[in-house]
Design a protein around this motif. Structure first.
Motif, PDB file in Angstrom:
ATOM      1  N   SER A 393       0.828  -1.207   0.000  1.00 29.63           N
ATOM      2  CA  SER A 393       0.000   0.000   0.000  1.00 29.63           C
ATOM      3  C   SER A 393       0.857   1.250   0.000  1.00 29.63           C
ATOM      4  N   ALA A 397       0.914   3.968  -3.052  1.00 29.90           N
ATOM      5  CA  ALA A 397       0.172   5.127  -2.557  1.00 29.90           C
ATOM      6  C   ALA A 397      -0.207   6.042  -3.719  1.00 29.90           C
ATOM      7  N   MET A 400      -3.727   3.018  -5.739  1.00 30.26           N
ATOM      8  CA  MET A 400      -4.259   1.799  -5.133  1.00 30.26           C
ATOM      9  C   MET A 400      -5.196   1.033  -6.071  1.00 30.26           C
ATOM     10  N   ARG A 405      -5.366  -6.579  -2.949  1.00 33.61           N
ATOM     11  CA  ARG A 405      -4.708  -7.254  -1.832  1.00 33.61           C
ATOM     12  C   ARG A 405      -5.602  -8.400  -1.350  1.00 33.61           C
ATOM     13  N   ASP A 430      -8.424  -6.348   0.061  1.00 29.13           N
ATOM     14  CA  ASP A 430      -9.535  -5.994  -0.815  1.00 29.13           C
ATOM     15  C   ASP A 430     -10.428  -7.182  -1.154  1.00 29.13           C
TER      16      ASP A 430
END
Length: 575
Positions: A393, A397, A400, A405, A430
């Motif tokens: 992450s 940055a 995303m 994930r 995610d």
């Protein structure tokens, strides 16, 4: 059958259980200790040993490959050495039922090998072996290679060996002309029964590969100059593109899927749970495409970019923070920005077949995460997943949308809820990934009669319904946390001790094709989102039949599972 082949067959037994559904959610929740004692005992009763790792998950029955006299050329292929059988379009998003996410199809890729029909790279050469003065082969000592995996140290009577993958057209029963090229100073030749009419001219070698069942050929380096070593060796079909990386037949078949999971390409670092270091990993530009930790990450990214498919990476458990960060940075830099990178920590950390599970258990107990062994292991997996995803992450940055994930769990609502409820894990991922295989473990005489075969298929049909129902329960948990529900592996999971010919016949039965259609349709209508099939290639063995096709270029008319997926894809996924 040679000794190496027998060893691989023994190893495969444990690996075939890698995604088993034998341990139910209720058993885990109610009595984890007894459940895993029974699981381990079931493996030992089969005469198998728990292994540290194996480089494959499915065994191609090499004797079943077409011979020169009986080979079947895939429809649509030409008479040139390299051909693309049929056309394929990239998977898109399919419309689904109201309230159900659109379905996508993905595929697990088996690791490149020299002994089964899953040739992916155009350069046929694999890693290094050392032949001693008596002709015996062994692993190449690392101190004989330089930093770029080039052979720089040979002693009297020794040779460096590079085995070759089976050329694509040889899998179809055809003889193939091969050319090998290299740079540097040394003595180079070719060995193996398929290699006929070899000729060396300068720094090239040509020969005809004549199929001999599953036998392979190899490049032999009898001498090399330490200051000007034999290097950049490349063997491929004489009419193949000398600058292309991947076999075009392989590309045509794999591009049908929108997500490619590279777990098997990372075999040593992931399934083997070996120590890994970023500075010693296999990398693009090395003499070999793969090292002990697996295929170079750059090649995974390149394949995803060429096929416009989302890659799914598995980060080794033993990777330190620097490794994880550099891994993520390389993906950020090289991956096509239009693609999404799925990222997962290791593989099936819940599965006690793998050494990573025991390590996670010990780490969880040492950290005081739980007094219960299994819960300590799951808690440590949640914690480790959060730590890795924090790094990814940070690297992504502001971007995303480019990563997904993943927390992967054994199929079951309890497992998903436990992993996601640990700390703030649910906020760091995610998607929840499961492996909802429809499964059977058949007794020795289960397929002796037509009634027994009917019963086996009836049981599999019931399990399709059970797996989808359990997947929906997992989805309820994921939805509670605002996450997607996807699969990391999917398909049939038929094991047992029935005779091999009957097990293979079961796989090739038209009813298996129908089961795949039902399975895919029910997932699309009731669960939705990404289903990643297991796996691309590999024929039948006593420990399972995992491949969608037996070998690269196998006609769809002979590959009933892949045919079912392809017809479903054309009907529902792309319009």
């Amino acid at each position: 059958m040679n000794r190496v082949r027998k060893t691989k067959l023994r190893l495969i037994g444990a690996m075939a259980l890698s995604s088993t559904v034998m341990m139910g959610t209720a058993a885990v929740a109610a009595s984890t200790a007894s459940a895993f004692l029974l699981y381990t005992a079931s493996i030992k009763l089969k005469g198998l040993n728990l292994v540290k790792w194996a480089d494959v998950l499915s065994v191609l029955t090499l004797a079943s490959l077409p011979s020169t006299s009986s080979g079947t050329k895939p429809s649509g292929s030409s008479t040139t050495t390299i051909s693309t059988p049929g056309s394929a379009t990239t998977v898109g998003s399919g419309s689904a039922a109201t309230g159900v996410p659109a379905m996508k199809l993905g595929l697990n890729l088996t690791a490149p090998t020299t002994w089964m029909g899953n040739r992916s790279f155009l350069n046929l050469l694999s890693g290094w072996r050392l032949s001693n003065a008596q002709g015996g082969w062994s692993d190449m000592p690392e101190d004989r290679l330089d930093a770029n995996k080039r052979l720089i140290d040979l002693r009297p009577g020794e040779s460096g060996i590079r085995q070759m993958a089976l050329p694509t057209r040889s899998l179809w029963g055809e003889s193939v002309d091969i050319i090998c090229r290299w740079q540097g100073t040394g003595s180079v030749g070719v060995g193996g029964t398929p290699a006929k009419n070899s000729r060396v001219s300068g720094k090239t070698l040509t020969f005809t590969f004549v199929p001999q069942g599953g036998a392979s050929a190899w490049l032999r380096i009898a001498s090399t100059s330490p200051s000007d070593p034999v290097r950049n060796a490349d063997c491929r079909e004489v009419d193949a593109d000398p600058n292309a990386t991947f076999d075009p037949t392989y590309l045509a078949e794999v591009k049908r899927y929108g997500v490619l999971r590279f777990m098997k390409w990372s075999y040593g670092g992931v399934e083997g749970n070996l120590p890994v270091r970023w500075e010693t990993r296999a990398k693009q530009g090395d003499e070999i495409v793969a090292g002990p930790d697996g295929v170079a990450l750059e090649y995974m990214i390149q394949l995803a970019n060429e096929l416009k498919a989302d890659p799914w990476f598995c980060v080794p458990w033993n990777a330190d923070d620097e490794y994880v960060r550099k891994f993520a940075e390389l993906v950020r830099t090289r991956l096509d920005p239009s693609l999404k990178a799925y990222v997962e920590v290791s593989n099936e950390v819940w599965n006690y077949v793998y050494p990573v599970t025991t390590q996670a258990l010990k780490e969880g107990k040492a950290a005081g995460l739980s007094s219960n062994d299994h819960m300590a292991m799951l808690s440590r997996y949640s914690q480790k997943t959060g730590q890795v995803m924090d790094i990814w992450s940070s690297v992504f940055a502001g971007q995303m949308q480019r990563i997904v994930r993943v927390a992967a769990v054994q199929t079951g609502a309890w497992n998903a809820d436990f992993v996601l409820s640990f700390g703030d894990t649910a906020k760091k991922v995610d998607a929840v990934a499961i492996a909802p295989y429809f499964a059977a473990n058949l007794s020795a005489n289960a397929l002796d009669t037509s009634a027994g075969v009917d019963a086996a298929f009836a049981g599999l049909a019931n399990d399709v319904n059970d797996r989808i129902a359990e997947s929906k329960k997992v989805k309820d948990v994921a939805t509670k946390f605002g996450l997607r529900t996807i699969t990391y592996e999917a398909g049939q999971h038929v094991l047992g001790s029935a005779p091999l010919d009957k097990m293979i016949a079961l796989q090739r039965d038209a009813r298996m094709t129908k089961l795949y259609t039902t399975y895919l349709t029910k997932w699309r209508d009731e669960v939705g989102d990404l289903m990643v099939m297991f796996a691309d290639y590999g024929g039948g063995s006593q420990w399972g039949s995992w491949g969608q096709r037996d070998y690269v270029g196998q006609p769809l008319s002979e590959a009933n599972k892949e045919r079912a997926v392809e017809l479903f894809r054309q009907s529902y996924i792309t319009r």
